[in-house]
Design a protein around this motif. Structure first.
Motif, PDB file in Angstrom:
ATOM      1  N   ARG A  71       0.805  -1.216   0.000  1.00 39.52           N
ATOM      2  CA  ARG A  71       0.000   0.000   0.000  1.00 39.52           C
ATOM      3  C   ARG A  71       0.848   1.282   0.000  1.00 39.52           C
ATOM      4  NH1 ARG A  71      -2.947  -1.668   3.728  1.00 39.52           N
ATOM      5  NH2 ARG A  71      -4.829  -2.021   2.544  1.00 39.52           N
ATOM      6  N   LEU A  87     -12.637  19.781   2.042  1.00 36.25           N
ATOM      7  CA  LEU A  87     -11.256  20.179   2.332  1.00 36.25           C
ATOM      8  C   LEU A  87     -10.790  21.130   1.229  1.00 36.25           C
ATOM      9  CD1 LEU A  87      -9.423  16.915   3.507  1.00 36.25           C
ATOM     10  CD2 LEU A  87     -10.526  18.679   4.871  1.00 36.25           C
ATOM     11  N   ASP A  91      -5.366  21.732   2.196  1.00 36.08           N
ATOM     12  CA  ASP A  91      -5.652  20.680   3.187  1.00 36.08           C
ATOM     13  C   ASP A  91      -5.541  19.294   2.568  1.00 36.08           C
ATOM     14  OD1 ASP A  91      -5.999  22.267   5.329  1.00 36.08           O
ATOM     15  OD2 ASP A  91      -8.187  22.319   5.257  1.00 36.08           O
ATOM     16  N   ARG A  94      -1.993  18.510   2.402  1.00 37.42           N
ATOM     17  CA  ARG A  94      -1.538  18.225   3.761  1.00 37.42           C
ATOM     18  C   ARG A  94      -1.971  16.811   4.165  1.00 37.42           C
ATOM     19  NH1 ARG A  94      -1.619  20.981   9.092  1.00 37.42           N
ATOM     20  NH2 ARG A  94      -0.862  19.333  10.475  1.00 37.42           N
ATOM     21  N   MET A  95      -3.174  16.423   3.737  1.00 43.37           N
ATOM     22  CA  MET A  95      -3.661  15.080   4.009  1.00 43.37           C
ATOM     23  C   MET A  95      -2.708  14.043   3.404  1.00 43.37           C
ATOM     24  SD  MET A  95      -7.249  13.337   2.822  1.00 43.37           S
ATOM     25  CE  MET A  95      -6.786  13.088   1.126  1.00 43.37           C
ATOM     26  N   GLU A  98       0.154  13.781   5.698  1.00 41.70           N
ATOM     27  CA  GLU A  98      -0.177  13.131   6.976  1.00 41.70           C
ATOM     28  C   GLU A  98      -0.372  11.626   6.810  1.00 41.70           C
ATOM     29  OE1 GLU A  98      -0.237  14.418   9.929  1.00 41.70           O
ATOM     30  OE2 GLU A  98      -0.065  16.550   9.458  1.00 41.70           O
ATOM     31  N   LEU A  99      -0.936  11.228   5.670  1.00 42.98           N
ATOM     32  CA  LEU A  99      -1.253   9.811   5.486  1.00 42.98           C
ATOM     33  C   LEU A  99      -0.103   9.027   4.856  1.00 42.98           C
ATOM     34  CD1 LEU A  99      -5.008   9.941   4.401  1.00 42.98           C
ATOM     35  CD2 LEU A  99      -4.027   9.586   6.655  1.00 42.98           C
TER      36      LEU A  99
ATOM     37  N   THR C   3      -5.694  22.063  15.617  1.00 40.53           N
ATOM     38  CA  THR C   3      -5.434  20.779  14.971  1.00 40.53           C
ATOM     39  C   THR C   3      -3.937  20.579  14.829  1.00 40.53           C
ATOM     40  OG1 THR C   3      -5.674  21.874  12.848  1.00 40.53           O
ATOM     41  CG2 THR C   3      -7.582  20.715  13.687  1.00 40.53           C
ATOM     42  N   LEU C   4      -3.178  21.458  15.498  1.00 51.15           N
ATOM     43  CA  LEU C   4      -1.726  21.451  15.313  1.00 51.15           C
ATOM     44  C   LEU C   4      -1.083  20.191  15.871  1.00 51.15           C
ATOM     45  CD1 LEU C   4      -0.978  25.183  16.114  1.00 51.15           C
ATOM     46  CD2 LEU C   4      -0.860  24.042  13.893  1.00 51.15           C
ATOM     47  N   LEU C   6      -2.347  17.272  16.265  1.00 46.28           N
ATOM     48  CA  LEU C   6      -2.814  16.003  15.715  1.00 46.28           C
ATOM     49  C   LEU C   6      -1.951  15.557  14.549  1.00 46.28           C
ATOM     50  CD1 LEU C   6      -6.579  16.814  15.831  1.00 46.28           C
ATOM     51  CD2 LEU C   6      -5.467  15.010  17.121  1.00 46.28           C
ATOM     52  N   LYS C   7      -1.831  14.244  14.419  1.00 46.54           N
ATOM     53  CA  LYS C   7      -0.978  13.682  13.361  1.00 46.54           C
ATOM     54  C   LYS C   7      -1.760  12.677  12.525  1.00 46.54           C
ATOM     55  CE  LYS C   7       3.436  15.008  13.603  1.00 46.54           C
ATOM     56  NZ  LYS C   7       2.934  16.233  12.950  1.00 46.54           N
ATOM     57  N   GLY C   8      -1.294  12.475  11.321  1.00 41.87           N
ATOM     58  CA  GLY C   8      -1.783  11.396  10.479  1.00 41.87           C
ATOM     59  C   GLY C   8      -3.284  11.402  10.280  1.00 41.87           C
ATOM     60  N   PRO C   9      -3.886  10.214  10.315  1.00 44.18           N
ATOM     61  CA  PRO C   9      -5.317  10.116  10.031  1.00 44.18           C
ATOM     62  C   PRO C   9      -6.178  10.871  11.047  1.00 44.18           C
ATOM     63  CG  PRO C   9      -4.452   8.009  10.804  1.00 44.18           C
ATOM     64  CD  PRO C   9      -3.270   8.890  10.546  1.00 44.18           C
ATOM     65  N   TRP C  11      -5.475  13.846  12.223  1.00 42.96           N
ATOM     66  CA  TRP C  11      -5.558  15.204  11.703  1.00 42.96           C
ATOM     67  C   TRP C  11      -6.609  15.252  10.601  1.00 42.96           C
ATOM     68  CZ3 TRP C  11      -5.031  17.370   6.884  1.00 42.96           C
ATOM     69  CH2 TRP C  11      -5.005  18.774   6.842  1.00 42.96           C
ATOM     70  N   VAL C  12      -6.570  14.262   9.709  1.00 45.59           N
ATOM     71  CA  VAL C  12      -7.496  14.240   8.576  1.00 45.59           C
ATOM     72  C   VAL C  12      -8.939  14.199   9.074  1.00 45.59           C
ATOM     73  CG1 VAL C  12      -8.224  12.978   6.520  1.00 45.59           C
ATOM     74  CG2 VAL C  12      -5.801  13.101   7.106  1.00 45.59           C
ATOM     75  N   ARG C  15      -9.982  17.506  10.658  1.00 42.66           N
ATOM     76  CA  ARG C  15     -10.070  18.545   9.642  1.00 42.66           C
ATOM     77  C   ARG C  15     -11.340  18.357   8.807  1.00 42.66           C
ATOM     78  NH1 ARG C  15      -8.412  23.379   9.611  1.00 42.66           N
ATOM     79  NH2 ARG C  15      -8.304  24.239   7.517  1.00 42.66           N
ATOM     80  N   VAL C 111      -1.530   4.453   5.218  1.00 36.64           N
ATOM     81  CA  VAL C 111      -2.182   4.019   6.450  1.00 36.64           C
ATOM     82  C   VAL C 111      -3.052   2.788   6.158  1.00 36.64           C
ATOM     83  CG1 VAL C 111      -3.843   4.756   8.175  1.00 36.64           C
ATOM     84  CG2 VAL C 111      -2.202   6.383   7.275  1.00 36.64           C
TER      85      VAL C 111
END
Lengths: 280, 129, 327
Positions: A71, A87, A91, A94-95, A98-99, C3-4, C6-9, C11-12, C15, C111
């Motif tokens: 994956r 979003l 954003d 940014r997603m 983050e992912l 939201t600063l 928060l990390k990864g999913p 945060w998503v 948001r 993830v």
């Protein structure tokens, strides 16, 4: 799967719903070498989207196996370019970061969203179809995938954006050796870009191989009507006393015909027009 | 630096178009020994063609001794081609011939057809393929 | 909302659903303003000083009555909280991803699908529990003034849920059930309705059967003046017993009194006829079955245990369904 193979299917089959439904994909067997730009073509309902979703790990095969990178190492852009509508573009990128921690390349993503005619504050739901495609591609390429799966990626784009994004895609592939599989109806777009071909029809693989080898293995001939044996006829038409045929040749083509190597488009159209395409 | 223009409808293989356009640039003096060819990345970004096609074209040029790849630096022109640009005697003779053809009442298409048929006659079998 | 950190999913998720978060914050703020405002208004309204030193609100003290009304409605709304939470998780949080196709995006990132669902559910759980805590706090601000009055006793529906821990368990179960239903029914609105229905049934069924968890206590007294339920208890059943210990139907003597002429006009006659009738039938004892107030916490714990088991089961099933569908 060896290191040089990016995607490999063995007797892969997928059937949706219960046993009463037909097979969306059946007995698919192929191995795509790494670094290729592969065109996935076939008429509507041939199983292209199913194959891509299976490769992306979104579906479980009903039978057989499919081997794709994990994956983290693949990216997939579905046909409808799904994005979260509320979003903003910024954003959304940014997603992506983050992912995909540790992999995300913001420069690549921004290179694609720039020139789309929208600011990064724009909400995704306010984007046009083509702009959505840009953001979806940015998200996919920003991940730095080894295998990039694109389902009808260019359908919503105007010719200029299509050329530009295809250029960026090819440049990325050139730089990182990314393997790309893209389904498309736009044959001219595939002609220069793809060096590998996978033709699906009725859920089965009809052609599979490098474009160069496939073209070299076929001959387009015109001339008087005569027996075409021992060559395998893909498609033939007669107009009066004139015969036009595309054959997969066995040895040199000798006969009273004018011969030429087909273009990719000739080859695809001939195979798409015949229901019993010659199996590869 | 050259910029390649790919014509998908020409029927000429894409990598050959790159080879031919590079040679053309060498003949016209647009490329000189020591010049760098655009990277594969630059070419595909501008033309949206397959990267392997560009690499194949460059390998072909390298095989003909026209360019050389220097690892990590790029592909550079090694040699020049033909007899050079505008001042070559052959060009002068061809220009003379074209003037005479025009004076004889041939139009542009007549001249092109004539030229192509002579080319075909004299370079039979050397067709790029 | 920051939201600063928060990390990864996570945060998503935050948001993506920031509007819902603000809605939760607004709901808490509005209820705090209403209840707090009513308390302040009530405090400014003078009470009547009774002769024995007690101070009671007058019947026509509008602030007090409004506060009571607000709390009666408020406690009913708190019962809807698990339905709302479940519907939100099932619909917008889970089913919509499948309905709109964004799961194809979410499930092809680095993830894993399980991490993706876990981040959604943990975020939803944290927010739902904090909101519940805040709303319960607000409820208590008002309840401390009117507790024990009609409809707002310790065992009354609404008050019972809002003053213990059981509401948290309902909310947890709602998140888990929502996660399961949202995946099984991949349509936003249908999944919302189905989960609301399931949680409504759970609230009703447990509300009906919660007083069967523990054995009732029984108080007895000789037949005569009415035996009142002791220990501020919740009355479950009252009745009469004859000397042999058999149950006696109170209605028999009630009807005899009703048939006797003049009982509705003459003061005390009804009681006298009824007492004579009962004596004739050999009634010696009256009893009350009840739950004392001390049953409050054990009942809360048992009910919460059942709900947590339901939550665990639903959550397990939700992750199993996800794994079965998405490798």
């Amino acid at each position: 799967m060896t290191k040089d193979t990016a995607l490999e299917a063995r007797l892969l089959g997928k059937r949706y719903g219960g046993r009463t439904r037909g097979w969306a994909l059946r007995e698919c067997d192929f191995a795509l070498p790494a670094g290729r730009i592969c065109a996935l073509v076939g008429p509507n309902g041939a199983g292209k989207s199913t194959l891509l979703a299976l490769a992306a790990g979104l579906l479980r095969p009903t039978e057989g196996t499919i081997h794709a990178p994990a994956r983290e190492h693949l990216a997939y852009v579905a046909q409808d370019k799904p994005l979260h509508p509320r979003l903003s573009v910024a954003d959304t990128l940014r997603m992506g970061r983050e992912l995909n921690p540790g992999r995300w390349d913001d420069t690549v993503a921004r290179r694609i969203t720039e020139g789309g005619g929208f600011s990064s504050d724009t909400l995704v739901r306010e984007l046009s179809g083509g702009q959505r495609t840009r953001v979806a591609l940015a998200l996919a390429l920003g991940k730095r995938p080894e295998l990039l799966l694109l389902d009808e990626p260019m359908a919503d784009l105007d010719p200029l954006a299509r050329h530009q994004l295809m250029g960026l895609l090819m440049a990325d592939a050139a730089e990182h050796g990314t393997t790309v599989v893209m389904s498309s109806h736009i044959l001219t777009e595939l002609e220069g870009a793809c060096d590998h071909l996978l033709l699906l029809h009725d859920g089965k693989v009809r052609l599979d191989g490098s474009v160069e080898e496939l073209l070299a293995a076929h001959t387009l001939l015109t001339g008087p009507i005569a027996d075409l044996a021992p060559h395998t006829v893909v498609e033939s038409r007669t107009t009066g006393r004139q015969l036009t045929a595309l054959v997969r040749h066995e040895g040199p083509v000798e006969g009273p015909w004018d011969t030429a190597e087909p273009s990719l488009e000739d080859l695809l159209l001939a195979h798409l027009r015949t229901t019993e395409g010659a199996p590869a | 630096m050259v910029e390649y223009r790919i014509d998908r409808r020409s029927g000429v293989a894409t990598y050959l178009q790159i080879v031919q356009q590079t040679k053309q640039a060498l003949r016209m003096g647009l490329l000189e020994p020591g010049d760098r060819l655009p990277t594969a990345r630059e070419v595909v970004e501008a033309t949206a063609i397959n990267p392997n096609t560009v690499l194949k074209a460059y390998r072909e040029l390298e095989r003909e001794g026209l360019v050389e790849a220097r690892r990590g630096l790029g592909t550079f022109v090694r040699a020049t081609l033909g007899t050079g640009p505008a001042d070559s005697p052959l060009r002068g003779e061809l220009a003379d011939w074209a003037r005479r053809a025009r004076a004889a009442g041939l139009d542009r298409e007549d001249v092109a057809a004539l030229f192509t048929s002579v080319l075909k006659e004299h370079f039979e079998g050397e067709d790029d393929r | 909302m920051s939201t600063l950190a928060l990390k990864g999913p996570y945060w998503v998720t935050v948001r993506q659903y920031r509007r819902t978060l603000w809605l939760a914050v607004a709901a808490v703020a509005v209820s705090l303003a209403v209840i707090g405002g009513l308390r302040i208004w009530d405090a400014q309204t003078p009470e009547i000083q009774l002769e024995d030193g007690y101070r009671i609100p007058t019947d026509d003290t509008r602030a007090y009555e409004t506060l009571r009304l607000a709390l009666e409605y408020g406690s009913a709304w708190l019962l809807f909280l698990p339905l709302l939470v479940g519907a939100f998780v099932a619909g917008p949080l889970v089913a919509r991803e499948f309905e709109s196709g964004t799961y194809k995006l979410s499930l092809t990132q680095s993830v894993s699908p399980a991490d993706w669902l876990r981040s959604k559910l943990l975020t939803a759980t944290a927010v739902a529990l904090l909101t519940t805590l805040a709303l319960i706090g607000v409820f208590r601000i008002g309840w401390s003034r009117v507790s024990g009055t009609y409809g707002l006793g310790w065992a009354d529906r609404g008050s019972y849920e809002a003053t213990g821990i059981v509401l948290f368990a309902y909310v947890l179960a709602a998140v888990a059930v929502g996660a399961l239903v949202g995946q099984l029914i991949r349509r936003t609105l249908v999944a919302m309705a189905a989960t609301g229905l399931v949680m409504g049934v759970v609230v009703l069924v447990l509300g009906t059967f919660r007083w069967s968890f523990l054995a009732v206590k029984t108080a007895t007294a000789p037949a005569g003046p009415t035996l009142w339920t002791p220990e501020n208890g919740l009355t479950m059943e009252t009745g009469l017993l004859t000397s042999s210990g058999a149950h006696f139907d109170r209605l028999i003597c009630w009807e005899e009194a009703a048939r006797t002429p003049g009982t509705d006009a003459t003061e005390g006659l009804w009681g006298k006829v009824e007492a004579q009738c009962q004596a004739r039938h050999g009634v010696t004892t009256q009893y009350v079955d009840y739950h004392p107030e001390s049953h409050f916490w054990p009942t809360q714990l048992i009910e919460s245990g059942i709900l947590l088991a339901l939550a665990a089961l639903a959550a397990f099933a939700a992750f199993r369904v996800l794994r079965a569908r998405h490798p």
